[in-house]
Design an enzyme around this catalytic site. Structure first.
Site, PDB file in Angstrom:
ATOM      1  N   HIS A 129       0.853  -1.190   0.000  1.00 48.13           N
ATOM      2  CA  HIS A 129       0.000   0.000   0.000  1.00 48.13           C
ATOM      3  C   HIS A 129       0.889   1.240   0.000  1.00 48.13           C
ATOM      4  CE1 HIS A 129      -2.878   3.035   1.303  1.00 48.13           C
ATOM      5  NE2 HIS A 129      -3.831   2.201   0.925  1.00 48.13           N
ATOM      6  N   GLU A 199      -3.500   2.171  -7.339  1.00 52.06           N
ATOM      7  CA  GLU A 199      -3.977   3.244  -6.468  1.00 52.06           C
ATOM      8  C   GLU A 199      -3.088   4.475  -6.648  1.00 52.06           C
ATOM      9  OE1 GLU A 199      -6.391   1.973  -2.883  1.00 52.06           O
ATOM     10  OE2 GLU A 199      -4.329   1.550  -2.332  1.00 52.06           O
TER      11      GLU A 199
HETATM   12  O1  G3H Z   1      -6.608   2.077   1.739  1.00 53.89           O
HETATM   13  C1  G3H Z   1      -7.501   2.591   1.106  1.00 53.89           C
HETATM   14  C2  G3H Z   1      -7.338   2.938  -0.257  1.00 53.89           C
HETATM   15  O2  G3H Z   1      -6.032   3.357  -0.401  1.00 53.89           O
HETATM   16  C3  G3H Z   1      -8.315   3.921  -0.819  1.00 53.89           C
HETATM   17  O3  G3H Z   1      -8.723   4.873   0.112  1.00 53.89           O
HETATM   18  P1  G3H Z   1      -9.812   5.985  -0.273  1.00 53.89           P
HETATM   19  O4  G3H Z   1     -10.941   5.291  -0.907  1.00 53.89           O
HETATM   20  O5  G3H Z   1     -10.144   6.620   1.041  1.00 53.89           O
HETATM   21  O6  G3H Z   1      -9.148   6.958  -1.209  1.00 53.89           O
END
Ligand code: G3H
Length: 278
Positions: A129, A199
């Site tokens: 992550h 992401e």
């Molecule tokens: O860990 C969560 C993801 O990185 C996405 O987070 P989010 O939907 O708050 O941007």
């Protein structure tokens, strides 16, 4: 997610409206045997008490989702809540850890090993992550090593990649994401147990979701990279999911992109307001 966008959107709506956490959803990209995976990462460091987690699980347990062979749901709470969630969660939803140690367990105080997750019956783990990469200094190679070790212990891995805003603005998104993916791909022995989560760092928790075109472009590039560097089969069967400010409102259009196989949703699922609006 082109296979059954209706079902995907439906599932996303159901989960987001019912949870209040982080959700990931993904579909196989080949036409045959379409299925999906929803991972709800319930609570980060600042979020979640046992009582809140129980409430969320209760709502999840009541959520209506397509059957397991169509939509795979995985709930990913912080380590301390893994067993609680596992004990309360409906049997057709699975559980994922948000991290694990890079090698065999040993004297690494505070770390959680892949062996421990296996011992607890946790089938999935999220690795790489962006918060761990940027805040805790995890390099591409370190993430690759973690992926390899977790897979060797029989865990299924959600491996995260993504560029910063600076990298996007300097035009190096493709290169950055390819380098992250390469470090993972070189160590993957069983692609059936790997999901790639794209992401973009600038979209995580910021409310600035990637446009469907931006997401599709990177997912397409990732699939092309897999085709060129791994195999056509792996490129077509590996689920590539999107995370970063996904919510019920923007999920439908993102879900319609041919190479977006699912979502990793965070903040949207924590908001009661979202829950009430849906
Ligand atoms: O860990 C969560 C993801 O990185 C996405 O987070 P989010 O939907 O708050 O941007």
């Amino acid at each position: 997610m082109a296979n059954c966008p209706g079902l995907v959107s439906e599932a996303v709506d159901t989960i987001i409206s019912g949870v209040g956490i982080v959700v990931m959803l993904s579909f196989a990209s080949d036409g045959a045997g379409a299925f999906s995976l929803i991972v709800s990462q319930i609570g980060c460091l600042q979020n979640g008490t046992a009582e809140e987690v129980k409430k969320i699980v209760t709502i999840l347990n009541e959520a209506e989702v397509p059957s397991e062979d169509v939509v795979e749901v995985v709930i990913s709470p912080p380590f301390v809540f893994l067993t609680l969630v596992k004990s309360l969660l409906r049997s057709d939803f699975a559980v994922a850890a948000q991290n694990c140690w890079v090698r065999r367990g040993g004297a690494f105080t505070g770390e959680i090993s892949a062996e421990m997750l296996v011992n607890l019956g946790i089938p999935w783990v999220i690795l790489g992550h962006s918060e761990r990469r940027s805040l805790l200094g995890e390099t591409n190679e370190f993430v690759g090593d973690k992926v390899a070790y977790a897979l060797s212990k029989g865990l299924k891995v959600i491996a995260c990649v993504g560029e910063t805003l600076e990298q996007r603005e300097s035009g190096s998104t493709t290169e950055v994401v390819a380098a992250q993916t390469k470090a993972i791909a070189e160590r993957v022995t069983n692609w059936a147990d790997v999901v790639i989560a794209y992401e973009p760092v600038w979209a995580i928790g910021t409310g600035k979701v990637a446009t469907p075109a931006q997401a599709q472009e990177v997912h397409f590039d990732l699939r092309k990279w897999l085709e060129a560097n791994v195999s056509t089969e792996v490129a077509s069967s590996t689920r590539i999911i999107y995370g970063g400010s996904v919510n019920a409102a923007n999920s439908k259009e993102l879900a319609g992109q041919p190479d977006v196989d699912g979502f990793l949703v965070g903040g949207a699922s924590l908001k009661v307001r979202t829950l009430l609006l849906l």
